[in-house]
Scaffold this active site. Structure first.
Site, PDB file in Angstrom:
ATOM      1  N   HIS A 287     -10.748  -0.161   6.243  1.00  0.00           N
ATOM      2  CA  HIS A 287      -9.529  -0.457   5.489  1.00  0.00           C
ATOM      3  C   HIS A 287      -9.814  -1.190   4.188  1.00  0.00           C
ATOM      4  CE1 HIS A 287      -7.858   0.715   9.297  1.00  0.00           C
ATOM      5  NE2 HIS A 287      -8.446  -0.303   9.875  1.00  0.00           N
TER       6      HIS A 287
ATOM      7  N   GLU B 107       2.028  -1.085  13.320  1.00  0.00           N
ATOM      8  CA  GLU B 107       2.764   0.073  12.831  1.00  0.00           C
ATOM      9  C   GLU B 107       1.987   1.326  13.203  1.00  0.00           C
ATOM     10  OE1 GLU B 107       3.041  -0.524   8.610  1.00  0.00           O
ATOM     11  OE2 GLU B 107       1.035   0.271   8.223  1.00  0.00           O
TER      12      GLU B 107
ATOM     13  N   LYS C 219       4.456  -9.294   5.156  1.00  0.00           N
ATOM     14  CA  LYS C 219       4.612  -7.839   5.194  1.00  0.00           C
ATOM     15  C   LYS C 219       5.754  -7.434   6.121  1.00  0.00           C
ATOM     16  CE  LYS C 219      -0.182  -6.712   4.014  1.00  0.00           C
ATOM     17  NZ  LYS C 219      -0.630  -8.075   3.785  1.00  0.00           N
TER      18      LYS C 219
ATOM     19  N   ARG D 267       0.126  -9.272  -7.559  1.00  0.00           N
ATOM     20  CA  ARG D 267      -1.003  -9.761  -8.353  1.00  0.00           C
ATOM     21  C   ARG D 267      -1.655  -8.574  -9.048  1.00  0.00           C
ATOM     22  NH1 ARG D 267      -4.943  -7.614  -5.224  1.00  0.00           N
ATOM     23  NH2 ARG D 267      -4.686  -7.670  -2.969  1.00  0.00           N
TER      24      ARG D 267
END
Length: 691
Positions: A234, A199, A124, A293
């Site tokens: 999440h 982040e 990422k 995916r």
């Protein structure tokens, strides 16, 4: 190395996965005339995906590391079964570039994107750099060492993988180190890569994603968007297509689609993929990640576009071009709810055990569509006469329940109604929370965010669908049906419970509902059964059948179905279903087992799992709430904390110990404690979900 654009017909496909996604791919492959190959662990030897395949190959062991994460064994299985293609599903090896390369090097067709694209998006950290260069809007990365008080809250994320694993929200600087360490452990366990980054955390952002489909001939489709803002830890739990935010924000869809196509083109993407964004209520959005995916929530896109995304994956993998026409515009609305074996009221503790029944009404399709208003169910389990065993080695999702309707309100109401009426017996699930979210006024209005559950009270949303009176009436129904069955089964009338040689007898039964104990009573005479006590003024008993009873509640008749499941050595489970709400009851044995009592202060394992860390030793002084040890179960980490101040007097486990539910993990005695009959349950904190 990338997939060749030269057509290579696929005749047999192995699905390197398990459960519902394996069954989903098998469904399309069979429809296209392909033979199907399954792989299975020892724990999955009797699983539906194994039984339904044309061929199945055993992967010795139970844990993912021993089985579904062993790429060498999966490729060997494909060769042994004569498969010429491998579809990875999602999770496990689906975004593992090394595995994709090994598949291609073995001369097999990889049903997925090019290796280079997986590598580009596999980190990422690197992915965000590439997307920034491609002009895709995004949040800036933060190095953990550079985070200051003014930057909080921040989100710690695993660089590899997804599904909420290795992801933590940090609100205080003094907790940053521990949260990063925990995220690294989970990332290493789930993905074999412990890299993490930070982040900015948008507390109430909206999770919007775009389904991409691209071929090796230069065509890139943005098929449709989905909103996945309803999350816990999440982890997505309710998804829908289209997004209500995008629908009401002029120009947002075009900008989203353009950004998603730019992201795919920047890495030469082919196949199915998803570009995920975090959006604000005014329509501003930022790149989160790209999943290389098929997504868990792909059915809502299939329902609203009429496409078969797995069929398109297989076509693209074989080198075929996408249709020359643009993808069909979305029509209608679709929701997906993930039904988990977990207890939202107990910090989402995952469950294991026997699932006796999973019966959802109104099902019009499984693993495809739906092509008309109704319900689709994709499930990896099928309870039979002996139920289905839900173990601890894999995630606790029981089924995806998908609705399709002409409008958002129709699809939403349809799904809520189907979940409410579903018969789900044997395990605690998140069904009540799903229904309460779907019926919440703010959800119905489309006012969503990733903090929805917290904002509206996760505990309140997890409350049982049946109120206190409905529970009491359901217990009465269970007692009447069970008592009638006992009366009919006995060979001698004198042996029946409550029998007296008079015309009128009082029957009593005791049940547990959660932590509460219920005692219900009814009167049986020659004319039938009658409610006793407080319910006598409310309930009139109608027809009694072997597995149901009609009860008239304040003049309104309802049918209560009653199912009993007796397990040797365990309490009897009694499941009552009615329009008043499902009520699971426990009927305890008449006599308790003195040998089952444990010492006061014992901390018991809340579920089966493995001990992964121990922070104390015998003789240590601890305080209430202090973490003593950590368990891992169903890919989630759980903290076991002291319930009281005291001294650790027993610690019968160590790192690596496998435990069952109820195993004594530690004993904490208060300094002035004496022997008591009570037991302090383990205090647990579920820290991370899984996909």
């Amino acid at each position: 190395m990338q997939n060749s654009p030269t057509p290579a017909p696929i005749t047999s496909v192995l699905v390197a996965n398990r459960g519902e996604i394996a069954r989903r791919v098998h469904r399309t492959a069979r429809a296209l005339g392909m033979t199907t190959v399954a792989v299975y662990s020892d724990a999955d030897s009797g699983a539906p995906h194994t039984r339904e395949a044309d061929a199945a190959v055993r992967l010795p062991g139970n844990t993912p590391a021993e089985t579904y994460l062993r790429g060498d064994l999966v490729i060997a299985a494909a060769r042994a079964a004569g498969a010429d293609a491998i579809h990875p599903g999602y999770g496990f090896l689906s975004e593992n570039a090394g595995f994709a390369r090994e598949v291609i090097d073995a001369g097999l067709t990889w049903v997925g994107p090019p290796v280079a694209a997986i590598e580009a998006m596999g980190s990422k950290i690197e992915a965000k750099k590439m997307m920034g260069e491609a002009g895709v809007p995004m949040l800036a990365d933060l190095e953990p060492a550079d985070v200051t008080e003014g930057m909080l809250p921040v989100l710690v994320k695993a660089s590899a993988g997804g599904g909420g694993r290795g992801m933590r929200v940090v609100r205080t600087l003094d907790s940053l180190h521990d949260e990063i360490a925990g995220a690294r452990r989970e990332a290493r366990s789930a993905f074999g890569d412990d890299a993490v980054f930070c982040e900015r955390y948008l507390e109430r952002g909206r999770h919007i994603e775009v389904q991409i489909m691209a071929d090796s001939h230069g065509t890139v489709w943005a098929v449709g968007e989905r909103e996945c803002s309803i999350q816990r830890r999440h982890q997505k739990v309710i998804e829908e297509a289209p997004s209500p935010l995008v629908e009401r924000t002029p120009g947002m869809r075009e900008k989203l689609y353009s950004a998603a196509r730019d992201a795919a083109s920047a890495i030469g993407y082919t196949g199915a993929g998803t570009v995920e964004f975090l959006a604000t209520d005014d329509g501003e959005f930022f790149f989160l990640e790209m999943n290389t995916r098929l997504q868990v929530e792909h059915p809502v896109t299939e329902a609203t576009t009429g496409l078969d995304l797995v069929a398109l994956q297989l076509d693209v993998a074989a080198g075929l071009p996408l249709p020359s026409t643009t993808p069909p515009a979305a029509h209608g609305w679709s929701f997906e709810a993930r039904l988990y074996a977990e207890d939202p009221a107990s910090d989402y503790t995952p469950g294991s055990g026997t699932l006796w029944a999973l019966d959802v009404p109104g099902v019009c399709s499984t693993f495809e569509g739906p092509h008309r208003p109704g319900i689709r169910v994709d499930s990896g389990v099928e309870p039979g006469a002996d139920g289905a065993v839900i173990g601890v080695h894999y995630d606790p999702m029981l089924a995806k329940v998908i609705s399709y309707g002409r409008t958002r309100s129709e699809a939403c109401a349809s799904l809520a109604g189907a979940l409410t009426r579903a018969k789900i017996h044997g395990l605690t699930t998140n069904r009540a929370q799903l229904v309460r979210v779907l019926r919440h006024p703010e959800f119905i209005a489309g006012n969503l965010s990733t903090a929805f559950l917290d904002d509206h009270g996760a505990q309140a949303l997890a409350a049982p669908l049946a109120d206190d009176e409905a529970v009491a009436i359901s217990a009465l129904a269970a007692a009447i049906v069970s008592g009638t069955a006992d009366h009919a089964a006995g060979p001698v009338a004198l042996a029946q419970a409550g029998f007296r040689n008079v015309g009128r007898t009082l029957q009593r039964r005791t049940y547990r509902f959660g932590e509460d104990e219920l005692e219900v009573a009814y009167i049986r005479d020659r004319s039938g059964a009658h409610a006793d006590g407080d319910l006598a003024e409310v309930v009139r008993v109608g027809q009694v059948r072997p597995d149901s009873v009609d009860l008239e509640v304040r003049g309104v008749r309802h049918t209560f179905s009653v199912a009993r499941y007796e397990v040797v050595g365990s309490d009897t489970v009694v499941e009552v279903d009615s329009p008043l709400g499902p009520v699971p009851l426990i009927e305890p044995p008449r006599y308790s087992d003195p040998g089952a009592e444990v010492a006061a202060g014992s901390l018991l394992a809340p579920m089966p799992g493995a001990v992964i860390r121990v922070a104390v030793s015998v003789g240590d002084t601890v305080t209430a709430g202090q973490p003593l040890l950590w368990m891992e179960a169903m890919k989630m980490e759980h903290t076991i904390s002291a319930a009281v101040d005291g001294i650790v007097t027993e610690l019968p486990v160590e790192v690596g110990t496998q435990v069952e539910t109820g195993t004594i993990l530690a004993v904490v005695a208060e300094p002035d404690s004496t022997d008591a009959d009570s037991t302090d349950p383990a205090s647990t904190d579920t820290t991370t979900p899984q996909e």
